[in-house]
Motif scaffolding. Structure first.
Motif, PDB file in Angstrom:
ATOM      1  N   SER A 100      36.907  46.985  32.990  1.00 28.66           N
ATOM      2  CA  SER A 100      36.516  45.611  33.321  1.00 28.66           C
ATOM      3  C   SER A 100      35.283  45.587  34.218  1.00 28.66           C
ATOM      4  N   ILE A 101      35.150  46.548  35.122  1.00 32.29           N
ATOM      5  CA  ILE A 101      33.941  46.628  35.951  1.00 32.29           C
ATOM      6  C   ILE A 101      32.735  46.931  35.073  1.00 32.29           C
ATOM      7  N   ARG A 102      32.871  47.907  34.194  1.00 29.50           N
ATOM      8  CA  ARG A 102      31.761  48.244  33.299  1.00 29.50           C
ATOM      9  C   ARG A 102      31.388  47.073  32.404  1.00 29.50           C
ATOM     10  N   ASP A 103      32.378  46.386  31.830  1.00 25.62           N
ATOM     11  CA  ASP A 103      32.109  45.254  30.954  1.00 25.62           C
ATOM     12  C   ASP A 103      31.498  44.076  31.707  1.00 25.62           C
ATOM     13  N   ALA A 104      31.940  43.834  32.933  1.00 24.35           N
ATOM     14  CA  ALA A 104      31.355  42.763  33.744  1.00 24.35           C
ATOM     15  C   ALA A 104      29.885  43.057  34.030  1.00 24.35           C
ATOM     16  N   LEU A 105      29.579  44.312  34.317  1.00 21.15           N
ATOM     17  CA  LEU A 105      28.176  44.697  34.531  1.00 21.15           C
ATOM     18  C   LEU A 105      27.351  44.489  33.260  1.00 21.15           C
ATOM     19  N   GLU A 106      27.930  44.811  32.101  1.00 23.70           N
ATOM     20  CA  GLU A 106      27.227  44.576  30.832  1.00 23.70           C
ATOM     21  C   GLU A 106      26.940  43.092  30.638  1.00 23.70           C
ATOM     22  N   LEU A 107      27.905  42.237  30.974  1.00 26.67           N
ATOM     23  CA  LEU A 107      27.696  40.798  30.840  1.00 26.67           C
ATOM     24  C   LEU A 107      26.599  40.299  31.780  1.00 26.67           C
ATOM     25  N   TYR A 122      21.630  46.441  42.526  1.00 27.56           N
ATOM     26  CA  TYR A 122      22.704  47.030  43.333  1.00 27.56           C
ATOM     27  C   TYR A 122      23.580  45.958  43.987  1.00 27.56           C
ATOM     28  N   ASP A 123      22.960  44.869  44.420  1.00 27.13           N
ATOM     29  CA  ASP A 123      23.715  43.802  45.069  1.00 27.13           C
ATOM     30  C   ASP A 123      24.772  43.224  44.136  1.00 27.13           C
ATOM     31  N   GLN A 124      24.445  43.064  42.864  1.00 30.96           N
ATOM     32  CA  GLN A 124      25.415  42.546  41.909  1.00 30.96           C
ATOM     33  C   GLN A 124      26.536  43.546  41.662  1.00 30.96           C
ATOM     34  N   LEU A 125      26.206  44.834  41.647  1.00 30.25           N
ATOM     35  CA  LEU A 125      27.228  45.871  41.504  1.00 30.25           C
ATOM     36  C   LEU A 125      28.243  45.786  42.642  1.00 30.25           C
ATOM     37  N   VAL A 126      27.754  45.658  43.852  1.00 32.46           N
ATOM     38  CA  VAL A 126      28.640  45.592  45.020  1.00 32.46           C
ATOM     39  C   VAL A 126      29.575  44.394  44.917  1.00 32.46           C
ATOM     40  N   ILE A 127      29.041  43.258  44.496  1.00 32.11           N
ATOM     41  CA  ILE A 127      29.874  42.059  44.371  1.00 32.11           C
ATOM     42  C   ILE A 127      30.893  42.225  43.250  1.00 32.11           C
ATOM     43  N   GLU A 131      34.808  41.942  43.848  1.00 30.08           N
ATOM     44  CA  GLU A 131      35.590  40.929  43.147  1.00 30.08           C
ATOM     45  C   GLU A 131      36.724  41.548  42.330  1.00 30.08           C
ATOM     46  N   THR A 132      36.604  42.820  42.020  1.00 23.53           N
ATOM     47  CA  THR A 132      37.607  43.497  41.199  1.00 23.53           C
ATOM     48  C   THR A 132      38.641  44.231  42.045  1.00 23.53           C
ATOM     49  N   ILE A 133      38.181  44.924  43.099  1.00 24.00           N
ATOM     50  CA  ILE A 133      39.065  45.743  43.930  1.00 24.00           C
ATOM     51  C   ILE A 133      38.876  45.343  45.397  1.00 24.00           C
ATOM     52  N   ASP A 134      39.971  45.089  46.087  1.00 24.69           N
ATOM     53  CA  ASP A 134      39.914  44.754  47.503  1.00 24.69           C
ATOM     54  C   ASP A 134      40.912  45.620  48.261  1.00 24.69           C
ATOM     55  N   ASP A 135      40.415  46.466  49.132  1.00 27.69           N
ATOM     56  CA  ASP A 135      41.264  47.381  49.914  1.00 27.69           C
ATOM     57  C   ASP A 135      42.167  48.234  49.038  1.00 27.69           C
ATOM     58  N   GLY A 136      41.741  48.523  47.817  1.00 32.03           N
ATOM     59  CA  GLY A 136      42.532  49.347  46.914  1.00 32.03           C
ATOM     60  C   GLY A 136      43.454  48.554  46.004  1.00 32.03           C
ATOM     61  N   ILE A 137      43.462  47.236  46.148  1.00 29.53           N
ATOM     62  CA  ILE A 137      44.285  46.363  45.307  1.00 29.53           C
ATOM     63  C   ILE A 137      43.416  45.845  44.166  1.00 29.53           C
ATOM     64  N   ILE A 138      43.898  45.966  42.946  1.00 28.76           N
ATOM     65  CA  ILE A 138      43.171  45.447  41.793  1.00 28.76           C
ATOM     66  C   ILE A 138      43.413  43.943  41.739  1.00 28.76           C
ATOM     67  N   SER A 148      31.413  35.765  36.007  1.00 30.19           N
ATOM     68  CA  SER A 148      31.137  34.377  36.380  1.00 30.19           C
ATOM     69  C   SER A 148      31.169  34.196  37.894  1.00 30.19           C
ATOM     70  N   ARG A 149      31.994  34.952  38.578  1.00 26.21           N
ATOM     71  CA  ARG A 149      32.031  34.868  40.046  1.00 26.21           C
ATOM     72  C   ARG A 149      30.769  35.438  40.673  1.00 26.21           C
ATOM     73  N   VAL A 150      30.194  36.412  40.018  1.00 27.30           N
ATOM     74  CA  VAL A 150      28.992  37.060  40.545  1.00 27.30           C
ATOM     75  C   VAL A 150      27.750  36.228  40.261  1.00 27.30           C
ATOM     76  N   THR A 151      27.692  35.588  39.110  1.00 29.77           N
ATOM     77  CA  THR A 151      26.465  34.919  38.680  1.00 29.77           C
ATOM     78  C   THR A 151      26.450  33.424  38.927  1.00 29.77           C
TER      79      THR A 151
END
Length: 190
Positions: A100-107, A122-127, A131-138, A148-151
């Motif tokens: 999902s991270i890879r596909d979101a980057l493709e989008l 790089y800034d979009q990658l970090v976001i 948005e996908t993983i927080d403190d190890g929680i998916i 959509s959350r990033v853009t």
């Protein structure tokens, strides 16, 4: 079985020479200093990354055990994406998170992410990762939602009102529209 929400220990992106492009290591926020963390220093992290790269770069293995950890890998163009979890974690769940991270980057990038594109954005990658993983929680596994959350751009007042109406029921939305219309007329800016 030790069930926990903290499924991810690390998310890594390495280039075709094994150098770190992005690395984020997680430990549960309530753990004591040094407890729950998989590495104690950056040197240990880089040693782990180097060994992991040497073991995985030329292979076709997407899921493997390395250094007592479950590692899921995707190779895209000239970069390798990795998610590291505990041995008891569900590898399909980790793989879906990575995909999902890879596909979101493709989008977001409009094409397959490569090293140059990732570094330029790089800034979009970090976001995307946050948005996908927080403190190890998916948190999310749907690429279109993550993208959509990033853009999302700045929202005008009119768009915010329309968005508010979409979330309300028909009658409450109609009443709010009446109130806004009356307020606009009273201000004399109609």
């Amino acid at each position: 079985m030790n069930l926990s929400l903290y499924a991810v220990n690390a998310f890594l992106i390495l280039d075709s020479t094994g150098k770190r492009i992005f690395a984020k290591y997680y430990s549960p926020p309530h753990s004591k200093e040094g407890e729950g963390s998989i590495f104690q220093s950056v040197k240990e992290e880089k040693t782990f990354e180097k060994g992991l790269f040497e073991k995985t770069w030329k292979t076709q293995n997407d899921i493997l055990s390395y250094d007592g950890k479950l590692v899921v890998m995707l190779t895209v163009m000239d970069v390798a994406f990795y998610i590291v979890g505990g041995m008891e974690e569900n590898e399909i769940m980790l793989y879906e998170c990575l995909r999902s991270i890879r596909d979101a980057l493709e989008l977001i990038y409009k094409y397959i992410p490569d090293k140059r594109t990732i570094l330029d954005n790089y800034d979009q990658l970090v976001i995307v990762v946050d948005e996908t993983i927080d403190d190890g929680i998916i948190l999310e596994s749907e690429p279109s939602i993550i993208a959509s959350r990033v853009t999302k751009g700045p929202v005008s007042e009119a768009q915010a009102i329309v968005s508010d109406f979409k979330e309300m029921g028909f009658m409450s939305g109609l009443q709010k529209a009446r109130d806004k219309f009356a307020e606009t007329i009273l201000k004399g800016s109609f």
